[in-house]
Design a protein around this motif. Structure first.
Motif, PDB file in Angstrom:
ATOM      1  N   LYS A  12       0.878  -1.193   0.100  1.00  0.00           N
ATOM      2  CA  LYS A  12      -0.081  -0.105  -0.091  1.00  0.00           C
ATOM      3  C   LYS A  12       0.867   1.214   0.033  1.00  0.00           C
ATOM      4  CE  LYS A  12      -2.367   1.338   3.610  1.00  0.00           C
ATOM      5  NZ  LYS A  12      -2.995   1.213   4.782  1.00  0.00           N
ATOM      6  N   SER A  37      -5.544   0.449  -7.363  1.00  0.00           N
ATOM      7  CA  SER A  37      -5.563  -0.376  -6.287  1.00  0.00           C
ATOM      8  C   SER A  37      -4.839   0.434  -5.087  1.00  0.00           C
ATOM      9  CB  SER A  37      -5.005  -1.826  -6.668  1.00  0.00           C
ATOM     10  OG  SER A  37      -5.631  -2.216  -7.755  1.00  0.00           O
ATOM     11  N   ARG A  71     -12.141   3.623 -12.338  1.00  0.00           N
ATOM     12  CA  ARG A  71     -12.064   3.085 -10.930  1.00  0.00           C
ATOM     13  C   ARG A  71     -11.972   4.254  -9.760  1.00  0.00           C
ATOM     14  NH1 ARG A  71      -9.565  -2.018 -10.161  1.00  0.00           N
ATOM     15  NH2 ARG A  71      -9.675  -1.446  -7.869  1.00  0.00           N
ATOM     16  N   TRP A 107     -13.030   1.145  -1.626  1.00  0.00           N
ATOM     17  CA  TRP A 107     -12.621  -0.154  -2.575  1.00  0.00           C
ATOM     18  C   TRP A 107     -12.972  -1.436  -2.293  1.00  0.00           C
ATOM     19  CZ3 TRP A 107      -9.013  -3.805  -0.669  1.00  0.00           C
ATOM     20  CH2 TRP A 107      -8.293  -4.639  -1.830  1.00  0.00           C
ATOM     21  N   ARG A 139     -14.331  -5.647  -4.288  1.00  0.00           N
ATOM     22  CA  ARG A 139     -14.384  -6.043  -5.454  1.00  0.00           C
ATOM     23  C   ARG A 139     -15.899  -5.750  -5.868  1.00  0.00           C
ATOM     24  NH1 ARG A 139     -12.205 -11.633  -6.602  1.00  0.00           N
ATOM     25  NH2 ARG A 139     -12.509 -11.767  -4.367  1.00  0.00           N
ATOM     26  N   CYS A 157     -15.993  -2.103  -7.531  1.00  0.00           N
ATOM     27  CA  CYS A 157     -15.368  -1.806  -8.388  1.00  0.00           C
ATOM     28  C   CYS A 157     -16.033  -1.884  -9.962  1.00  0.00           C
ATOM     29  CB  CYS A 157     -14.053  -2.652  -8.598  1.00  0.00           C
ATOM     30  SG  CYS A 157     -13.941  -4.095  -9.435  1.00  0.00           S
ATOM     31  N   ASP A 210      -5.402  -6.044  -7.406  1.00  0.00           N
ATOM     32  CA  ASP A 210      -6.097  -5.704  -6.315  1.00  0.00           C
ATOM     33  C   ASP A 210      -6.109  -6.825  -5.287  1.00  0.00           C
ATOM     34  OD1 ASP A 210      -7.735  -3.329  -6.831  1.00  0.00           O
ATOM     35  OD2 ASP A 210      -8.012  -4.704  -8.435  1.00  0.00           O
ATOM     36  N   TYR A 211      -5.739  -6.305  -4.127  1.00  0.00           N
ATOM     37  CA  TYR A 211      -5.717  -7.542  -3.071  1.00  0.00           C
ATOM     38  C   TYR A 211      -7.009  -7.700  -2.568  1.00  0.00           C
ATOM     39  CZ  TYR A 211      -2.932 -10.699   0.019  1.00  0.00           C
ATOM     40  OH  TYR A 211      -2.436 -11.955   0.377  1.00  0.00           O
ATOM     41  N   TRP A 212      -7.955  -8.351  -3.242  1.00  0.00           N
ATOM     42  CA  TRP A 212      -9.262  -8.613  -2.967  1.00  0.00           C
ATOM     43  C   TRP A 212      -9.221  -9.330  -1.665  1.00  0.00           C
ATOM     44  CZ3 TRP A 212     -11.134  -4.933  -4.947  1.00  0.00           C
ATOM     45  CH2 TRP A 212     -11.338  -4.455  -6.399  1.00  0.00           C
ATOM     46  N   GLY A 270      -7.973   1.401  -1.185  1.00  0.00           N
ATOM     47  CA  GLY A 270      -7.266   0.233  -1.745  1.00  0.00           C
ATOM     48  C   GLY A 270      -5.773  -0.396  -1.271  1.00  0.00           C
ATOM     49  N   SER A 284      -2.792  -3.246  -2.709  1.00  0.00           N
ATOM     50  CA  SER A 284      -2.331  -4.032  -3.805  1.00  0.00           C
ATOM     51  C   SER A 284      -1.703  -5.518  -3.439  1.00  0.00           C
ATOM     52  CB  SER A 284      -0.990  -3.184  -4.577  1.00  0.00           C
ATOM     53  OG  SER A 284      -1.412  -2.049  -5.133  1.00  0.00           O
TER      54      SER A 284
END
Ligand SMILES: Cc1cc2nc3c(=O)[nH]c(=O)nc-3n(C[C@H](O)[C@H](O)[C@H](O)COP(=O)(O)OP(=O)(O)OC[C@H]3O[C@@H](n4cnc5c(N)ncnc54)[C@H](O)[C@@H]3O)c2cc1C
Length: 367
Positions: A75, A87, A218, A224, A226, A229, A282-284, A298, A300
């Motif tokens: 981040k 992200s 975005r 942020w 899933r 988005c 993206d670190y969903w 967000g 990453s």
């Protein structure tokens, strides 16, 4: 007619064949869906076979790193960077390392008419235009020779793009033995939408609202996540400068699954062995594994697959927090690390309807 590819499903449109052809017998031309494909001029072709020998589709895993990656959450330390990134702002931190060493950065930019193409950036202001995801296949045609020129001048180059674009660039640069100062940064890639549908969507918005001054696929107006988005497309017009929302292009891309390039269903880059020195996405789901990492602006996910990638990440530490994480988290949350997209059965009908009635009617029926 002679073809570089067996069928459209087996061509990424990266354009490496056209650049590698020693007699410039290949040109990239858009088809009726708006995707670029190589066309061979048979009068000039000398049948040397270099086009298919270097094609990322034909040579399959050849351009991937052999090393299994290390997985990180990351981040950016600046809130402003997070707001302006898709992200967690990893691209800004990594590209700043290269810019600080007087290198150059390549990534996807909007043209004046909001078509998407790759551009070269040599300072932070130019790089900032490359930030955030533009969900349209970008034209990288001009980047090949520019990157070659930069590398010949001894500059470091960071190229960022989809895995297939990275493979195309790697194919060309390897053919020139210039890879030493090239950093490759690929994305996790859901699939890549049609430039033609994008142009028609833009025309639809302009007819309805007037000239467009800004677009963000975005936006961070919503936290942020899933699900959010899929609702993050904002645009501004000359008329009022207020942010407007119309998520129908994103719906065609992410929900309906009808506007991606045919090869995406056969993509060979949807695994943990990567083309890039660093892969960004993206670190969903990070909140499920470590709630302290979650940030509504967000986070990453990074995969580091080479020593070059490790060096780049280490040098970005002043700008970015990062921490090694378990591979299982990424595998659980990122379908494109396991398999390619499966197209919707509606795809064929979408394109038939589009050819017959145009996009406007399809969009009006979506409301
Ligand atoms: C078509 C597409 C599909 C994606 N699918 C996924 C996914 O399934 N899962 C996931 O986790 N992440 C996906 N991403 C990546 C994600 O959306 C972010 O781009 C990535 O996390 C980088 O964010 P950032 O905050 O580090 O950098 P940002 O500053 O937001 O940088 C964006 C980066 O993306 C590149 N880029 C933007 N648009 C394009 C384009 N059209 N073609 C090539 N490169 C482009 C830019 O050059 C830049 O390097 C996708 C991106 C794209 C463009």
């Amino acid at each position: 007619m002679k073809q570089v590819f067996e069928s459209k499903e087996y061509c990424y449109g990266c354009g490496a064949c056209a650049k590698i052809c020693p007699v410039q017998a290949i040109k990239m031309k858009a088809d009726e869906e708006g995707f670029l494909y190589p066309q061979i001029d048979e009068k000039h072709c000398i049948d040397c076979g270099k086009c298919s020998e270097s094609c990322p589709f034909v040579v399959r895993n050849h351009y991937k790193n052999t090393k299994q990656p290390t997985y990180y959450a990351a981040k950016h330390r600046s809130e402003d960077v997070l707001v302006h990134s898709a992200s967690g702002g990893a691209f800004t931190a990594l590209s700043d390392v290269v810019l600080a060493e007087e290198g150059v950065v390549y990534g996807a930019d909007f043209d004046q008419d909001f078509s998407v193409c790759h551009r070269r950036a040599q300072n932070a202001a130019e790089r900032n235009r490359l930030r955030t995801s533009k969900y349209v296949q970008s034209d990288i045609t001009d980047s090949y020779r520019q990157i070659e020129h930069d590398l010949l001048q001894g500059k470091s180059v960071l190229f960022s793009g989809t895995p297939c674009q990275n493979a195309g660039i790697k194919a060309y640069i390897l053919s020139k033995n210039l890879e030493k100062n090239l950093y490759l940064c690929d994305l996790f890639c859901h699939s890549i939408p049609s430039p033609r549908i994008w142009q028609d969507f833009l025309q639809f918005l302009i007819q309805k609202h007037g000239a467009i001054t800004a677009i963000n696929f975005r936006s961070k107006n919503l936290p942020w996540s899933r699900p959010n988005c899929r609702k993050a497309f904002y645009f501004q017009t000359v008329a009022d400068q207020k942010e407007r929302v119309d998520n129908r292009f994103l719906r065609l891309f992410l929900e309906e699954g009808v506007i991606a390039r045919p090869c995406c269903e056969h993509c060979q880059f949807t695994d943990t062995k990567r083309v890039g020195d660093i892969t960004i996405g993206d670190y969903w789901g990070i909140e499920k594994y470590d709630v302290n990492w979650y940030d509504p602006l967000g986070v990453s996910l990074l995969l580091v697959s080479s020593e070059k990638g490790e060096r780049l990440l280490e040098k970005s530490a002043e700008q970015m927090f990062y921490e090694q994480r378990a591979k299982q988290e990424a595998l659980a949350e990122q379908p494109r690390l396991r398999e390619p997209i499966k197209f919707s059965p509606k795809r064929e009908k979408f394109w038939q309807d589009y050819q017959q009635c145009g996009l406007e009617q399809i969009l009006n029926e979506m409301k």
